[in-house]
Design a protein around this motif. Sequence first.
Motif, PDB file in Angstrom:
ATOM      1  N   VAL A 199       0.869  -1.182   0.000  1.00 26.05           N
ATOM      2  CA  VAL A 199       0.000   0.000   0.000  1.00 26.05           C
ATOM      3  C   VAL A 199       0.903   1.228   0.000  1.00 26.05           C
ATOM      4  O   VAL A 199       1.685   1.430   0.930  1.00 26.05           O
ATOM      5  CB  VAL A 199      -0.930   0.010   1.239  1.00 26.05           C
ATOM      6  N   GLU A 203      -2.682   5.708  -1.627  1.00 26.74           N
ATOM      7  CA  GLU A 203      -3.768   4.831  -1.176  1.00 26.74           C
ATOM      8  C   GLU A 203      -3.888   4.870   0.349  1.00 26.74           C
ATOM      9  O   GLU A 203      -5.011   4.915   0.888  1.00 26.74           O
ATOM     10  CB  GLU A 203      -3.540   3.381  -1.645  1.00 26.74           C
ATOM     11  N   ARG A 206      -5.855   7.767   1.208  1.00 23.59           N
ATOM     12  CA  ARG A 206      -7.250   7.668   0.730  1.00 23.59           C
ATOM     13  C   ARG A 206      -8.077   6.732   1.615  1.00 23.59           C
ATOM     14  O   ARG A 206      -9.239   7.014   1.904  1.00 23.59           O
ATOM     15  CB  ARG A 206      -7.240   7.158  -0.714  1.00 23.59           C
TER      16      ARG A 206
END
Length: 273
Positions: A199, A203, A206
């Motif tokens: 990750v 991301e 988010r």
Amino acid sequence: MAEAQARQRGGKAKDVSVAALAEIGLRFEVDGEIATITLDRPEKRNAQTFATWSALGRIGESLPEQVRVVVVKGEGPSFSAGIDLRMFTPEGVPGQGSFSSAARSGGADFEQRIRQAQAGFLWLRRPEIVSIAAVQGHAIGAGFQLALACDLRIVADDVKFCMKEPALGLVPDLTGTKPLVELVGLAKAIDICLTARIVHADEAMRIGLAELVVAGGDLEQAVQDRIAQLLAVNRDAAVATKRLLQGARSRTLEEQSVAEGIEQAARIKALFG
Ligand code: CAA
């Protein structure tokens, strides 16, 4: 307090001396209301061992009472590459055994060792403190879970979170599964863990894994800025509010409203009584 020979709350001294921690690859510094724990084995990407986790537990037990913010960070290019891979070898980590020796010693013993290791992570959630993980580069396995053990994650734009355990035939067992699900939801947690994929920063931001993403060179300053904001808030109100927020998920709205009233009555009494 550079020489962090802090006293355990119960009065018994715990060895969190600079020398004892250095041997394990950890640093612990207290400066007034701020404590900093640094994983300090950059040449091995801050790989962690059972000794790391028991030292974290000792730091938690002996944390000076004035501390309000605990920063957890890693020296070098990566926050932490997770468990020391020597645990997977027959020789293991000197003085700490290996997974093979643990398997031979019987399940109950090893479960007990895991519980002790987890204690090194769990105290970072205490209401009396706010813990911040400052994460750059790789945060793999135990490294990811250590970041998840903290209340907040401030990350550099090169961050790479990876829950590698399932890929190695293991489960994440260092208290990381609950905060991960709570932060990103069950489906995303399954996606992250069962693929063991990386990750990245965008991301992470988010999906709620990170509170803030900054350029690598700005990480330290960003953490300092957030600490200044946290310390500007009334201490007792911060502790009571964190307690409320932590309990919110497991209470009904009615129960949570009652809890708010109880905490507020105590605040009003303390402020104006
Ligand atoms: N344990 C022991 N040593 C490690 C290590 C680890 N987890 N990760 C890196 N190192 C060592 C390397 O062996 C190397 O040592 P030498 O210089 O002596 O050869 C040194 O650190 C530097 O490593 P790299 O050259 O690989 O550094 P890099 O920056 O190019 O890559 C990395 C960094 C992507 C993190 C890579 O090192 C890597 O993939 N490491 C292994 C990660 C891993 O699989 N961790 C286990 C996670 S699962 C877990 O943590 C289980 C649990 O909690 C129960």
